[in-house]
Design an enzyme around this catalytic site. Structure first.
Site, mmCIF file in Angstrom:
data_model
loop_
_atom_site.group_PDB
_atom_site.id
_atom_site.type_symbol
_atom_site.label_atom_id
_atom_site.label_comp_id
_atom_site.label_asym_id
_atom_site.label_seq_id
_atom_site.Cartn_x
_atom_site.Cartn_y
_atom_site.Cartn_z
ATOM 1 N N CYS A 59 -15.879 -3.831 25.633
ATOM 2 C CA CYS A 59 -15.457 -5.238 25.626
ATOM 3 C C CYS A 59 -16.064 -6.015 24.451
ATOM 4 O O CYS A 59 -15.738 -5.736 23.311
ATOM 5 C CB CYS A 59 -15.744 -5.887 26.983
ATOM 6 S SG CYS A 59 -14.870 -7.455 27.205
ATOM 7 N N HIS A 79 -12.832 -2.151 30.500
ATOM 8 C CA HIS A 79 -14.118 -1.883 31.151
ATOM 9 C C HIS A 79 -14.054 -0.562 31.913
ATOM 10 O O HIS A 79 -13.551 -0.539 33.044
ATOM 11 C CB HIS A 79 -14.453 -3.014 32.128
ATOM 12 C CG HIS A 79 -14.827 -4.292 31.459
ATOM 13 N ND1 HIS A 79 -16.135 -4.640 31.201
ATOM 14 C CD2 HIS A 79 -14.074 -5.297 30.965
ATOM 15 C CE1 HIS A 79 -16.170 -5.802 30.589
ATOM 16 N NE2 HIS A 79 -14.924 -6.231 30.430
ATOM 17 N N GLU A 108 -16.314 0.852 33.490
ATOM 18 C CA GLU A 108 -17.120 0.756 34.722
ATOM 19 C C GLU A 108 -16.385 0.049 35.853
ATOM 20 O O GLU A 108 -16.829 0.058 36.986
ATOM 21 C CB GLU A 108 -18.463 0.070 34.415
ATOM 22 C CG GLU A 108 -18.420 -1.437 34.251
ATOM 23 C CD GLU A 108 -17.920 -1.937 32.891
ATOM 24 O OE1 GLU A 108 -17.379 -1.133 32.110
ATOM 25 O OE2 GLU A 108 -18.073 -3.144 32.624
#
Lengths: 206, 259
Positions: free
Chosen positions: A79, A183, A185
Site C-alpha cells: 500500500c 493488502h 494481510e
C-alpha cells in the site's frame, strides 16, 4: 527473521498476525540496525505519504531502507509502502525512496459513480510472471484501500494491474523488491499465500 | 471493477453471539469466533462485530474477541457498539479491527467522527446509522429519521442530511440500518438505501431486513448499495455464504467468487 517496518502508519500488527498464521516469524521494528540485520523486510503502510516519509526520516529508517535495497535484502512493499518506493508522490508532493522510477498519483477524472478511495475487493490481471505471484490467476481478487496509486515509468516494472475507472499498476517490482497496492494481510488465502512465498523468496524476479 | 460485498454482522453480548429481532429479544446463538471463521472459509467478504454488552467487563471480553478474530481471519472486519471516544476506537483498531463503527455517540457529538478520522483514518471510520420511517416534517423532510440508543430515541434528525454531514465530517463508509425492516426478513428498505447512496460519495452498506437472496439482489442493484449485510440468514444456517454469492453472481452482480 522478517522485519516489519514500523513508522506509525496504522495497523502493522495485522501484517504480523498474517505472517504468524502462515508460520512465518516476523517482528515489527523501528530500529534501523534491526532492519539492516533482517533477512527480509516488509514495508507496509496505511496513512498519508508526507507523514510516513517524515516519520521514516526522523527514525533513520529511510536511509536504512535504502541500504537494505542496495544490499539485496528481499523487500515487500504494501500500500503506502509501495507508493513510497517510487521517486515521488503527488500526495503532499512527497519525495519517495526512488528505488524505481515513477510517480504515485491520485485517481482523477473518474466517473462520479466510482468512489474514491477505492475500497474493497478487486481483480488483478497478471502483466508478467513473478515468483511471488505464482498460483495467482487473472481475475483473482485482493483487498484494496487507497486514493493514490503507483505509476512506474518503465513497463518492465509492472507485474499486475487492476481496473478502477482507470487501469493502474497494482503490483510492481525490480530485483529484490516486490510491492503491492493491495493488502495481502487482508486478502484471505490469496494474500496469505503471497506472504508465504515472500518468506521463501530468493529475491530475484525469476 | 470493484465487487459488491457480502457482509455479515455478528451481535456479540458478553463474548457470545446474539441475534435481535427489531432490536429486542436478543438470544445467544453460539460462539462468534467459530461462526466468523466458518464464514471466512466460505468466502465472506467482510465482517462486522456489534457489541451489545452494557457492562464494562463485557467491553474487555470484546477486546479479547477482536484479538482472537484478528489472529484467525484475514479479511477486513469492523467493530461497533458503544464507541464513545477516540480512545475506544484506537483500542479496537490496535486489537486488530480494520474499521470502527460509531453510531449513537456520533449523533450526540458529531466531532467524534472527525476525531476518529484524524486518529485512525477516514477509511477506518464507519458511520453506522439507525433509521426509522416517520411523517415528513420540517426537521425530517425525507421522512427518514435518525434514532439512537439502539432504536429507542428518535432524534428529529433527517437521515439523508445526517449521511451527507457524516461524509463531510470524515466518515469513510456508511452502514444504513432500517429499524422498520430489522429482523423482519421481509427485505431491506431499498428506497432508504438508494436515497442515501445517491446523496453521498462514500460506500454504503445496507442493513436490516434480509430474509431471502432476492432481497440482497434488490438492494445491491435498485438500492445502489455497495455491500449487503446479512445476519440471521447465515447464523441459523438457512443459507451459506456460497449460496448467496452464487445467487447474486448468476444474476450479474459482480461478486468475489474465487478465494
Amino acid at each position: 527473521m522478517i522485519a516489519i517496518v514500523d513508522y506509525d502508519a496504522g495497523n502493522l500488527r495485522s501484517v504480523e498476525r498474517a505472517c504468524r498464521a502462515v508460520g512465518v516469524e516476523a517482528a515489527v521494528t523501528r530500529d534501523p540496525e534491526t532492519l539492516l540485520r533482517a533477512d527480509r523486510i516488509i514495508f507496509p503502510g496505511v496513512g498519508a505519504a508526507p507523514s510516513a516519509v517524515a516519520s521514516l526520516r526522523a527514525s533513520g529508517l529511510f536511509e536504512a531502507l535504502g541500504e537494505a535495497w542496495a544490499a539485496g535484502t528481499p523487500l515487500l512493499g504494501i500500500c503506502v509502502g509501495t507508493q513510497l518506493v517510487l521517486e515521488r508522490s503527488e500526495e503532499g508532493d512527497t519525495p519517495g525512496l526512488g528505488f524505481i522510477e515513477g510517480q504515485t498519483v491520485r485517481f482523477a477524472g473518474l466517473d462520479p459513480a466510482l468512489k474514491i478511495p477505492h475500497i474493497g475487493w478487486n481483480a488483478v490481471e497478471i502483466a508478467r510472471p513473478h515468483p511471488l505471484l505464482a498460483g495467482v490467476r487473472d481475475g483473482d481478487e485482493f483487498y484494496f484501500v487507497h486514493a493514490y496509486y503507483p505509476k512506474p515509468a518503465r513497463e518492465d516494472d509492472v507485474y499486475a494491474t487492476t481496473c478502477h475507472g482507470v487501469r493502474f499498476c497494482s503490483a510492481l517490482g525490480r530485483g529484490n523488491l516486490f510491492a503491492t497496492q493491495f493488502h495481502p494481510e487482508k486478502s484471505g488465502r490469496f494474500g496469505l499465500g503471497l506472504l508465504e512465498r515472500f518468506a521463501k523468496w530468493s529475491g530475484t524476479a525469476c | 471493477m470493484l465487487s459488491k460485498r457480502l457482509v455479515s454482522c455478528l451481535d456479540v453480548r458478553d463474548g457470545k453471539l446474539a441475534k435481535s429481532v427489531r432490536f429486542v429479544d436478543t438470544k445467544d446463538i453460539g460462539d462468534p469466533i467459530e461462526k466468523a471463521r466458518t464464514y471466512y472459509e466460505e468466502g465472506l467478504d467482510e465482517l462486522v462485530f456489534y457489541d451489545i454488552t452494557a457492562s464494562s467487563e463485557g467491553r474487555d471480553i470484546l477486546i479479547d474477541v477482536v484479538e482472537r478474530v484478528a489472529s484467525q481471519i484475514f479479511i477486513p472486519f469492523s467493530v461497533g457498539g458503544g464507541i464513545r471516544s477516540v480512545e475506544d476506537a484506537t483500542r479496537l483498531r490496535l486489537a486488530g479491527a480494520e474499521k470502527v463503527n460509531v453510531n449513537t455517540a456520533a449523533v450526540q457529538n458529531p466531532d467524534l467522527i472527525t476525531a476518529c478520522a484524524d486518529a485512525i483514518g477516514s477509511q477506518s471510520t464507519v458511520l453506522s446509522m439507525d433509521v426509522r420511517r416517520a411523517e415528513p416534517c420540517d426537521a425530517v423532510p425525507s421522512g427518514f429519521e435518525i434514532v439512537i440508543h439502539g432504536g429507542r430515541t428518535p432524534m428529529q434528525l433527517d437521515a439523508i442530511e445526517w449521511a451527507k454531514r457524516g461524509e463531510a465530517l470524515g466518515a469513510g463508509e456508511l452502514v444504513v440500518n432500517s429499524i422498520d425492516a430489522d429482523g423482519t426478513k421481509e427485505g431491506y428498505d431499498v428506497e432508504l438505501t438508494r436515497r442515501i447512496a445517491e446523496a453521498v460519495g462514500i460506500p454504503v452498506i445496507a442493513s436490516g431486513g434480509a430474509g431471502r437472496p432476492e432481497h440482497l439482489y434488490e438492494v445491491l442493484t435498485e438500492g445502489r448499495a455497495d455491500a449487503a449485510l446479512v445476519a440471521s440468514m447465515l447464523h441459523y444456517g438457512e443459507y451459506t455464504v456460497g449460496e448467496l454469492k452464487q445467487y447474486l453472481d448468476a444474476r450479474g452482480v459482480k461478486m468475489r467468487m474465487r478465494f
